[in-house]
Design a protein around this motif. Sequence first.
Motif, PDB file in Angstrom:
ATOM      1  N   UNK A 122      36.669 -17.807  30.086  1.00 45.29           N
ATOM      2  CA  UNK A 122      35.417 -17.384  29.446  1.00 45.29           C
ATOM      3  C   UNK A 122      35.717 -16.859  28.053  1.00 45.29           C
ATOM      4  N   UNK A 123      34.679 -16.729  27.257  1.00 45.37           N
ATOM      5  CA  UNK A 123      34.772 -16.071  25.955  1.00 45.37           C
ATOM      6  C   UNK A 123      33.699 -14.990  25.940  1.00 45.37           C
ATOM      7  N   UNK A 124      34.127 -13.729  25.865  1.00 42.29           N
ATOM      8  CA  UNK A 124      33.152 -12.630  25.876  1.00 42.29           C
ATOM      9  C   UNK A 124      32.607 -12.428  24.472  1.00 42.29           C
ATOM     10  N   UNK A 125      31.298 -12.291  24.348  1.00 42.83           N
ATOM     11  CA  UNK A 125      30.678 -12.264  23.018  1.00 42.83           C
ATOM     12  C   UNK A 125      30.158 -10.876  22.631  1.00 42.83           C
ATOM     13  N   UNK A 126      30.372  -9.878  23.485  1.00 48.99           N
ATOM     14  CA  UNK A 126      29.763  -8.574  23.235  1.00 48.99           C
ATOM     15  C   UNK A 126      30.755  -7.463  23.572  1.00 48.99           C
ATOM     16  N   UNK A 127      31.088  -6.652  22.572  1.00 50.31           N
ATOM     17  CA  UNK A 127      31.988  -5.518  22.803  1.00 50.31           C
ATOM     18  C   UNK A 127      31.339  -4.555  23.796  1.00 50.31           C
ATOM     19  N   UNK A 128      32.136  -4.041  24.736  1.00 55.25           N
ATOM     20  CA  UNK A 128      31.567  -3.110  25.720  1.00 55.25           C
ATOM     21  C   UNK A 128      32.462  -2.985  26.938  1.00 55.25           C
TER      22      UNK A 128
END
Length: 262
Positions: free
Chosen positions: A217-223
């Motif tokens: 996967x590629x995560x698109x949101x810091x958190x």
Amino acid sequence: MALLLALAITGITLVSTYYFADGTWWLPPYISEYGDAYDKHFVLTMQLCGVIFVAAQLALAYTVFRYRGRGGRAHYSHGNNALEAVWTSAAGILFVGLVLVGQHIWVQAHLQAAPANALQIEMWGQQFTWYVRYPGSDGVFGRTRPELMKESTGQALGIDPDDPAGKDDLVMPVMAVPVNRPVEVILRSKDVIHSFFVRELRLKQDAVPGLENRLHFTASQIGRYEIPCAELCGLGHYQMRSFLEVKSEADFEQWLRDSAAP
Ligand SMILES: [Cu+2]
């Protein structure tokens, strides 16, 4: 009594349908490339099943009221074979159809190879904790040997000290990843079947002893996102969880350096 029951069935049906339809009961916003297709497929499934659910419950309420006891002799029915055949094949066609429409999302995350530049991370399940292993600067995971696994000496994964590739391996309790960069997770288990699940990634995959299950996967949101174990794996299952920490590239590199420091 029959009227009350019919009204209760109708009421529960309409109230629960309302909360699904207006989005009160829904997943948190997605942060991976699968989110859009996944949510669309989920909505389609919910709409199709929702229409059938409402129709079936209303038919049940009607039947309960229409055929209520009036003191006469009960009439016994052996059912209707033609109707049975119709709704069984309709359900079959619906299920197979939904699988055909949605399978490309699953294939993309689980069967297609990860991009060549993906960061590789191992995720080990163990009753009742997760271990996350990074390969270190050489990019190669060191060999593991089951006979060396010993939590009390900090060697939970049994990384072989004789394998130079394992010298810089890093084992952590949480999974940090850089934002907007492909990540390949290799799922392994030390004992029973566990399951890696991150709602925001819209991904779930079992960790099976003896297998290396991969997903990417590629995560698109810091958190910070919870990784609960999604497979009932024993008495302590309820407390088995880790976190996915999506960081900026710089923060991630810093985290790696800080974690590797003795
Ligand atoms: Cu588990």
